[in-house]
Design a protein around this motif. Sequence first.
Motif, PDB file in Angstrom:
ATOM      1  N   GLN A 136      40.584  45.965  47.646  1.00  0.00           N
ATOM      2  CA  GLN A 136      41.916  45.696  47.105  1.00  0.00           C
ATOM      3  C   GLN A 136      41.827  45.042  45.732  1.00  0.00           C
ATOM      4  O   GLN A 136      42.542  45.433  44.790  1.00  0.00           O
ATOM      5  CB  GLN A 136      42.683  44.785  48.067  1.00  0.00           C
ATOM      6  CG  GLN A 136      44.040  44.320  47.526  1.00  0.00           C
ATOM      7  CD  GLN A 136      44.631  43.188  48.363  1.00  0.00           C
ATOM      8  OE1 GLN A 136      44.317  43.038  49.538  1.00  0.00           O
ATOM      9  NE2 GLN A 136      45.488  42.387  47.750  1.00  0.00           N
ATOM     10  N   LEU A 137      40.936  44.048  45.592  1.00  0.00           N
ATOM     11  CA  LEU A 137      40.800  43.350  44.320  1.00  0.00           C
ATOM     12  C   LEU A 137      40.281  44.272  43.221  1.00  0.00           C
ATOM     13  O   LEU A 137      40.755  44.218  42.082  1.00  0.00           O
ATOM     14  CB  LEU A 137      39.870  42.144  44.484  1.00  0.00           C
ATOM     15  CG  LEU A 137      40.454  40.968  45.276  1.00  0.00           C
ATOM     16  CD1 LEU A 137      39.363  39.951  45.594  1.00  0.00           C
ATOM     17  CD2 LEU A 137      41.594  40.301  44.515  1.00  0.00           C
ATOM     18  N   LEU A 138      39.317  45.117  43.553  1.00  0.00           N
ATOM     19  CA  LEU A 138      38.791  46.050  42.554  1.00  0.00           C
ATOM     20  C   LEU A 138      39.856  47.064  42.127  1.00  0.00           C
ATOM     21  O   LEU A 138      39.923  47.440  40.952  1.00  0.00           O
ATOM     22  CB  LEU A 138      37.549  46.756  43.092  1.00  0.00           C
ATOM     23  CG  LEU A 138      36.293  45.867  43.160  1.00  0.00           C
ATOM     24  CD1 LEU A 138      35.171  46.584  43.914  1.00  0.00           C
ATOM     25  CD2 LEU A 138      35.821  45.482  41.756  1.00  0.00           C
ATOM     26  N   LYS A 139      40.679  47.485  43.059  1.00  0.00           N
ATOM     27  CA  LYS A 139      41.782  48.384  42.693  1.00  0.00           C
ATOM     28  C   LYS A 139      42.758  47.678  41.751  1.00  0.00           C
ATOM     29  O   LYS A 139      43.249  48.269  40.789  1.00  0.00           O
ATOM     30  CB  LYS A 139      42.503  48.867  43.954  1.00  0.00           C
ATOM     31  CG  LYS A 139      41.707  49.879  44.767  1.00  0.00           C
ATOM     32  CD  LYS A 139      42.432  50.239  46.058  1.00  0.00           C
ATOM     33  CE  LYS A 139      41.604  51.223  46.889  1.00  0.00           C
ATOM     34  NZ  LYS A 139      42.257  51.535  48.195  1.00  0.00           N
ATOM     35  N   GLU A 140      43.028  46.398  42.035  1.00  0.00           N
ATOM     36  CA  GLU A 140      43.919  45.627  41.167  1.00  0.00           C
ATOM     37  C   GLU A 140      43.318  45.455  39.774  1.00  0.00           C
ATOM     38  O   GLU A 140      44.054  45.316  38.790  1.00  0.00           O
ATOM     39  CB  GLU A 140      44.198  44.257  41.787  1.00  0.00           C
ATOM     40  CG  GLU A 140      45.056  44.323  43.051  1.00  0.00           C
ATOM     41  CD  GLU A 140      45.220  42.965  43.713  1.00  0.00           C
ATOM     42  OE1 GLU A 140      44.692  41.962  43.176  1.00  0.00           O
ATOM     43  OE2 GLU A 140      45.862  42.909  44.776  1.00  0.00           O
TER      44      GLU A 140
END
Length: 259
Positions: A136-140
């Motif tokens: 999720q963080l990498l997508k953000e």
Amino acid sequence: MLEVEHISKSFGGTEVLKDISFSLEKSQVLSIIGSSGSGKTTMLRCLNFLERPDSGIIRVNGETLFDAADSSAKQEEEIRKKRLHFGLVFQSFNLFPQYTALDNVILAKELLAKEQPDYKARKKEIHDEIEALAEQLLKEMGLGERMKNYPHQLSGGQCQRVAIARALALRPDILCFDEPTSALDPELTGEVLKVIKGLADQKMTMVIVTHEMAFARDVANHVIFMDDGRIVEQGTPDEVFGNTKEERTRQFLSRFNQG
């Protein structure tokens, strides 16, 4: 949220920090500016307990995390846990080259999880939760298509965004940046500053050491100018950049603008 009182630090006979005091409210962004060698990075390292101040007190949310007057073994034992109040993004990324972007974000969180009493019983469940958070963080960070890439397969800007995701995965109260764009080519600087601006818009409490004066002025709620290990001036961006009362601040900004 953050209170720093009378922090001093010397290396050998050289006094690098001299009676530093400031405070930061929750959801605010503090920019620290100043010439190289003024003590900015050492201040961040003291906040993250990578260096031990010689004197002073550090508090977060009213809790005393560090008091130089307390030399008890208990305080030393708790330093690693207290460090988790802060996240630190280094100027040189410090990613592990043998791990993918995803694994770099997962690693620290998983090491901490192993200290939980129920880790062995819930190992797969905990790993899946950490992996989902990392994804999720990498997508953000705009890296949804780069999760399986290794650092050498990423640009400098992408590596720095992985480093930001890694710091955020630990859910720090305060996120610190040490000149996050200084190791980047100019064309890659903007993408990292955009991410940091997005975090500010999300009300992430941050301390940013930077040479990007326009960025510091636009993003920060509070600015500190350091010189020779001291805080020379602090205030709102308009006060420090526009209505400064200190000659040393004016000289620094003039040199920087000319450069």
